[in-house]
Design an enzyme around this catalytic site. Structure first.
Site, PDB file in Angstrom:
ATOM      1  N   HIS A  16     -11.992 -41.192  49.946  1.00 21.84           N
ATOM      2  CA  HIS A  16     -10.945 -41.097  48.804  1.00 21.84           C
ATOM      3  C   HIS A  16     -11.492 -41.115  47.561  1.00 21.84           C
ATOM      4  O   HIS A  16     -11.688 -42.561  47.182  1.00 21.84           O
ATOM      5  CB  HIS A  16      -9.934 -42.090  49.282  1.00 21.84           C
ATOM      6  N   HIS A  18     -11.560 -39.737  43.483  1.00 23.05           N
ATOM      7  CA  HIS A  18     -10.918 -38.810  42.259  1.00 23.05           C
ATOM      8  C   HIS A  18     -12.181 -38.427  41.461  1.00 23.05           C
ATOM      9  O   HIS A  18     -12.678 -39.370  40.830  1.00 23.05           O
ATOM     10  CB  HIS A  18      -9.846 -39.614  41.774  1.00 23.05           C
ATOM     11  N   LYS A 102      -3.235 -33.378  51.637  1.00 24.50           N
ATOM     12  CA  LYS A 102      -2.945 -34.315  50.989  1.00 24.50           C
ATOM     13  C   LYS A 102      -1.554 -34.344  50.507  1.00 24.50           C
ATOM     14  O   LYS A 102      -0.936 -33.553  50.003  1.00 24.50           O
ATOM     15  CB  LYS A 102      -3.705 -34.794  49.764  1.00 24.50           C
ATOM     16  N   HIS A 139      -0.231 -40.484  50.670  1.00 27.81           N
ATOM     17  CA  HIS A 139      -0.119 -41.401  49.689  1.00 27.81           C
ATOM     18  C   HIS A 139       1.141 -42.189  50.322  1.00 27.81           C
ATOM     19  O   HIS A 139       2.464 -41.484  50.132  1.00 27.81           O
ATOM     20  CB  HIS A 139       0.017 -40.934  48.277  1.00 27.81           C
ATOM     21  N   HIS A 177      -5.339 -45.879  51.451  1.00 26.30           N
ATOM     22  CA  HIS A 177      -5.649 -47.022  50.432  1.00 26.30           C
ATOM     23  C   HIS A 177      -4.143 -47.827  50.648  1.00 26.30           C
ATOM     24  O   HIS A 177      -3.277 -48.200  50.086  1.00 26.30           O
ATOM     25  CB  HIS A 177      -5.122 -46.813  48.811  1.00 26.30           C
ATOM     26  N   ASP A 250     -10.778 -44.811  46.429  1.00 21.45           N
ATOM     27  CA  ASP A 250     -10.085 -44.399  45.402  1.00 21.45           C
ATOM     28  C   ASP A 250     -10.307 -44.689  44.044  1.00 21.45           C
ATOM     29  O   ASP A 250      -9.598 -45.009  43.261  1.00 21.45           O
ATOM     30  CB  ASP A 250      -8.341 -45.305  45.748  1.00 21.45           C
TER      31      ASP A 250
HETATM   32  O1  DOR Z   1      -4.330 -45.713  41.125  1.00 22.13           O
HETATM   33  C1  DOR Z   1      -4.241 -44.692  41.344  1.00 22.13           C
HETATM   34  N1  DOR Z   1      -4.748 -43.775  40.634  1.00 22.13           N
HETATM   35  N2  DOR Z   1      -3.637 -44.333  42.494  1.00 22.13           N
HETATM   36  C2  DOR Z   1      -3.292 -42.971  42.952  1.00 22.13           C
HETATM   37  O2  DOR Z   1      -3.092 -43.101  43.961  1.00 22.13           O
HETATM   38  C3  DOR Z   1      -3.851 -42.199  42.067  1.00 22.13           C
HETATM   39  C4  DOR Z   1      -4.882 -42.421  41.090  1.00 22.13           C
HETATM   40  C5  DOR Z   1      -5.404 -41.383  39.993  1.00 22.13           C
HETATM   41  O3  DOR Z   1      -5.267 -40.299  40.130  1.00 22.13           O
HETATM   42  O4  DOR Z   1      -5.482 -41.664  38.752  1.00 22.13           O
HETATM   43 ZN    ZN Z   2      -6.129 -41.713  45.016  1.00 26.53          ZN
END
Ligand code: DOR
Ligand code: ZN
Length: 351
Positions: A16, A18, A102, A139, A177, A250
């Protein structure tokens, strides 16, 4: 505490992650490439990655940013909306372009406005996914404003996930998460088609770290960190060797200025030091033997993927090692996750 000083394990994956886009992608990608073989890439860009075409072009942008000779593999996902075309999803998975889909309940987190408002409106897509073996990543939080933010995960399990599991028992699902004992217990109660990813930071911080003695925006993430009893349940699950739990950092970079604000963004950037953090946590719990399962074996087994061929070596250093406190991007700095302990485990990729 055990006396292990060196550990060689299969190269880990991040289930997971970003990576964002543009300058941010370019600035953060090297830190995932450094340690991880593959990562599941979150689709919550602006606008989100909804169609197979979006996923193909995002994948190309990621690949264009890889460093020379890198064999890091981005595993792409599609962002489920109430307008998602089931055939497009099934074809994208069949061709190997995407690994999963997702689900963001609308409003749950960063860039989730196009998410699902009424789960029944995506039953058709879920049915097609179930038939075609496309995993659903969730999520797992409800978003109704009357539900307390600390209860949103537990409420999701009760009101969305449990009914969904009854309706689609063959759909492979991942609760991403997980932050509560409720989540851990629910996953443990299910004997097939449900697993959970656990983040680095939720294994280390509780809500006191975020809120007691001053508000610390760099620990603000979603789902929000919970009480200590929940953190302990997450650690217990991670170190247990139970194949239903695996690493999903995450890691979610935001510019420091956007987090240190009157309405700060949610997200913790941890891809850079995750493996050193995890070695510390597993060592502290006399569970270094299960680190490889959590970081490198359980995820591929659940998703039916081969293990990475490379190995990494973790060495316990007498003198603390340093990671940068922040990384630079052309638009400002991103604060790196600080676990509140000194790093002693160094990480090296073996070819
Ligand atoms: O803390 C987070 N940031 N949780 C998420 O689910 C998304 C992520 C983000 O994209 O910044
Ligand atoms: Zn995330």
């Amino acid at each position: 505490m055990t006396n292990i000083k060196e550990l060689i394990i299969t190269q880990p994956d991040d289930w997971h992650l970003h990576l964002r886009d543009g300058d941010m992608l370019n600035s953060v990608l090297p830190h995932s490439e450094n340690h991880f073989g593959r990562a599941i890439i979150m689709p919550n860009l602006v606008p989100p990655v909804v169609t197979s075409q979006d996923a193909a072009s995002y994948k190309a942008r990621i690949e264009n940013n890889l460093s020379k000779g890198s064999d890091f593999t981005p595993l792409m996902t599609l962002y489920l909306t109430e307008k998602t075309d089931a055939a497009d999803v099934v074809n994208a998975h069949g061709s190997g372009l995407i690994t999963a889909v997702k689900l963001y309940p609308a409003g749950a987190t960063t860039n989730s406005d196009s998410g699902v408002k009424n789960i029944e409106n995506v039953y058709g897509v879920l049915e097609a996914m179930s038939d075609a073996g496309v995993p659903l990543l969730m999520h797992g939080e409800v978003t109704n404003s009357e539900v307390d933010i600390f209860d949103r995960e537990a409420r999701f399990i009760e009101t969305v996930l449990a009914p969904l599991r009854q309706r689609f028992p063959d759909l492979k699902m991942t609760m991403e998460h997980v932050t509560t004992k409720d989540g851990v217990d629910y996953v443990k109660s299910q004997d097939k088609n449900l697993a959970a990813s656990l983040t680095t930071h939720h294994l280390i911080i509780n809500r006191n770290h975020l809120l007691a003695g001053g508000i610390r925006p760099h620990y603000y993430c979603l789902p929000i960190a919970k009480r200590e009893v929940h953190r302990l349940a997450l650690v217990e699950a991670a170190i247990s060797g139970d194949g239903r739990f695996f690493l999903g950092t995450d890691s979610a970079p935001h510019l420091a200025q956007d987090k240190e604000s009157a309405c700060g963004c949610a997200g913790v950037f941890s891809s850079i030091n995750t493996m050193s953090c995890l070695a510390h946590v597993f060592e502290e719990n006399n569970a270094l033997d299960n680190l490889e399962g959590f970081a490198s074996l359980n995820g591929p087994a659940y998703y039916g993927l081969p293990l990475n061929k490379k190995k990494i070596r973790l060495i316990k250093q007498d003198t603390a090692i340093e990671y940068p406190e922040q990384i630079d991007t052309p638009n400002g700095v991103v604060q790196v996750f600080t676990p509140g302990f000194a790093f002693h485990w160094s990480v090296e990729i073996l070819s």
